[in-house]
Design a protein around this motif. Structure first.
Motif, PDB file in Angstrom:
ATOM      1  N   ALA A  30      29.606  53.182  29.419  1.00  0.00           N
ATOM      2  CA  ALA A  30      29.229  54.556  29.328  1.00  0.00           C
ATOM      3  C   ALA A  30      30.356  55.309  28.692  1.00  0.00           C
ATOM      4  O   ALA A  30      30.034  56.212  27.854  1.00  0.00           O
ATOM      5  CB  ALA A  30      29.487  55.082  30.920  1.00  0.00           C
ATOM      6  N   ALA A  31      31.592  55.152  28.851  1.00  0.00           N
ATOM      7  CA  ALA A  31      32.815  55.813  27.790  1.00  0.00           C
ATOM      8  C   ALA A  31      32.560  55.633  26.474  1.00  0.00           C
ATOM      9  O   ALA A  31      32.661  56.366  25.545  1.00  0.00           O
ATOM     10  CB  ALA A  31      34.216  55.191  28.322  1.00  0.00           C
ATOM     11  N   ARG A  81      29.529  59.705  36.273  1.00  0.00           N
ATOM     12  CA  ARG A  81      30.227  60.722  35.954  1.00  0.00           C
ATOM     13  C   ARG A  81      31.170  60.705  34.608  1.00  0.00           C
ATOM     14  O   ARG A  81      32.056  59.539  34.787  1.00  0.00           O
ATOM     15  CB  ARG A  81      31.268  61.276  37.199  1.00  0.00           C
ATOM     16  CG  ARG A  81      31.975  62.374  37.135  1.00  0.00           C
ATOM     17  CD  ARG A  81      32.695  62.977  38.211  1.00  0.00           C
ATOM     18  NE  ARG A  81      31.888  63.528  39.166  1.00  0.00           N
ATOM     19  CZ  ARG A  81      31.189  64.514  39.420  1.00  0.00           C
ATOM     20  NH1 ARG A  81      31.394  65.523  38.451  1.00  0.00           N
ATOM     21  NH2 ARG A  81      30.424  64.514  40.306  1.00  0.00           N
ATOM     22  N   ILE A  82      30.897  61.409  33.686  1.00  0.00           N
ATOM     23  CA  ILE A  82      31.716  60.980  32.531  1.00  0.00           C
ATOM     24  C   ILE A  82      32.797  62.378  32.355  1.00  0.00           C
ATOM     25  O   ILE A  82      32.305  63.680  32.498  1.00  0.00           O
ATOM     26  CB  ILE A  82      31.118  61.221  31.238  1.00  0.00           C
ATOM     27  CG1 ILE A  82      29.864  60.086  31.481  1.00  0.00           C
ATOM     28  CG2 ILE A  82      31.520  60.776  29.991  1.00  0.00           C
ATOM     29  CD1 ILE A  82      30.446  58.773  31.602  1.00  0.00           C
ATOM     30  N   THR A  83      33.962  62.087  31.998  1.00  0.00           N
ATOM     31  CA  THR A  83      34.991  63.203  31.717  1.00  0.00           C
ATOM     32  C   THR A  83      35.182  63.231  30.379  1.00  0.00           C
ATOM     33  O   THR A  83      35.771  62.055  29.696  1.00  0.00           O
ATOM     34  CB  THR A  83      36.339  63.150  32.718  1.00  0.00           C
ATOM     35  OG1 THR A  83      35.928  62.907  33.898  1.00  0.00           O
ATOM     36  CG2 THR A  83      37.131  64.043  32.534  1.00  0.00           C
ATOM     37  N   VAL A  84      35.309  64.392  29.549  1.00  0.00           N
ATOM     38  CA  VAL A  84      35.454  64.382  28.005  1.00  0.00           C
ATOM     39  C   VAL A  84      36.381  65.470  27.821  1.00  0.00           C
ATOM     40  O   VAL A  84      36.516  66.442  28.686  1.00  0.00           O
ATOM     41  CB  VAL A  84      33.827  64.654  27.260  1.00  0.00           C
ATOM     42  CG1 VAL A  84      32.968  63.528  27.754  1.00  0.00           C
ATOM     43  CG2 VAL A  84      33.483  65.902  27.501  1.00  0.00           C
ATOM     44  N   GLU A  85      37.084  65.541  26.621  1.00  0.00           N
ATOM     45  CA  GLU A  85      37.753  66.527  25.874  1.00  0.00           C
ATOM     46  C   GLU A  85      36.980  66.757  24.805  1.00  0.00           C
ATOM     47  O   GLU A  85      36.538  66.092  23.835  1.00  0.00           O
ATOM     48  CB  GLU A  85      39.093  65.898  25.785  1.00  0.00           C
ATOM     49  CG  GLU A  85      39.916  65.414  26.915  1.00  0.00           C
ATOM     50  CD  GLU A  85      41.332  65.030  26.668  1.00  0.00           C
ATOM     51  OE1 GLU A  85      41.812  65.256  25.214  1.00  0.00           O
ATOM     52  OE2 GLU A  85      41.891  64.566  27.506  1.00  0.00           O
ATOM     53  N   VAL A 107      26.646  63.110  35.067  1.00  0.00           N
ATOM     54  CA  VAL A 107      27.311  64.287  35.095  1.00  0.00           C
ATOM     55  C   VAL A 107      28.397  64.236  34.209  1.00  0.00           C
ATOM     56  O   VAL A 107      29.212  63.376  34.049  1.00  0.00           O
ATOM     57  CB  VAL A 107      27.650  64.596  36.426  1.00  0.00           C
ATOM     58  CG1 VAL A 107      29.026  65.760  36.629  1.00  0.00           C
ATOM     59  CG2 VAL A 107      26.626  64.453  37.630  1.00  0.00           C
ATOM     60  N   VAL A 108      28.505  65.380  33.114  1.00  0.00           N
ATOM     61  CA  VAL A 108      29.433  65.406  32.026  1.00  0.00           C
ATOM     62  C   VAL A 108      30.272  66.426  32.600  1.00  0.00           C
ATOM     63  O   VAL A 108      30.114  67.701  32.657  1.00  0.00           O
ATOM     64  CB  VAL A 108      28.664  65.621  30.893  1.00  0.00           C
ATOM     65  CG1 VAL A 108      29.988  65.826  29.827  1.00  0.00           C
ATOM     66  CG2 VAL A 108      28.020  64.399  30.348  1.00  0.00           C
TER      67      VAL A 108
END
Length: 133
Positions: A35-36, A75-79, A113-114
């Motif tokens: 996913a990452a 759940r993906i966390t991005v910058e 979920v982003v």
């Protein structure tokens, strides 16, 4: 001369009932890495000049039946760079992550979920950061 005993050849997969064939189970951390990587690739394609970072936290729900081995909720966390089309980039990430996890981990992706953790403002020519109000 000693007789050589040979084992019978393994049965074809079609000859063995589905419940007895076994299954491959992909570890949650592998799903998180898939996913990452998919999120980073999606963001790189959407904005090649902007350095991005993506982290994945994955919850995987397994079903009891052998036909459907897993259902992932991701759940993906991005910058992201700013200003940019934040909603558009999040859509691309959701689509790419769902597709890649579905194909590479053979899982049903129920939800992606982003979450935007940080926005990076562009550097000014004088080396400082632009202030946005």
């Amino acid at each position: 001369m000693a007789a050589v005993h040979r084992a019978a050849p393994p049965a074809a997969a079609a000859d063995v009932p589905a419940g007895e064939r076994g299954a491959t189970r992909v570890a949650d951390r592998v799903v998180a890495k898939i996913a990452a990587r998919a999120a980073r690739e999606a963001l790189r394609g959407a904005s090649p000049q902007d350095p991005t970072d993506a982290h994945a936290t994955v919850t995987v729900h397994r079903r009891a039946d052998r036909e459907n081995l897993g259902e992932a909720r991701l759940r993906i966390t991005v910058e992201l760079g700013y200003p940019s089309d934040i909603g558009g980039q999040c859509r691309v990430v959701r689509r790419q992550v769902a597709e890649q996890v579905g194909v590479l981990a053979d899982m049903t992706v129920a939800e992606v979920v982003v979450e935007v953790e940080r926005l990076h403002a562009p550097l000014l020519e004088r080396g400082g950061r632009e202030r946005v109000r």
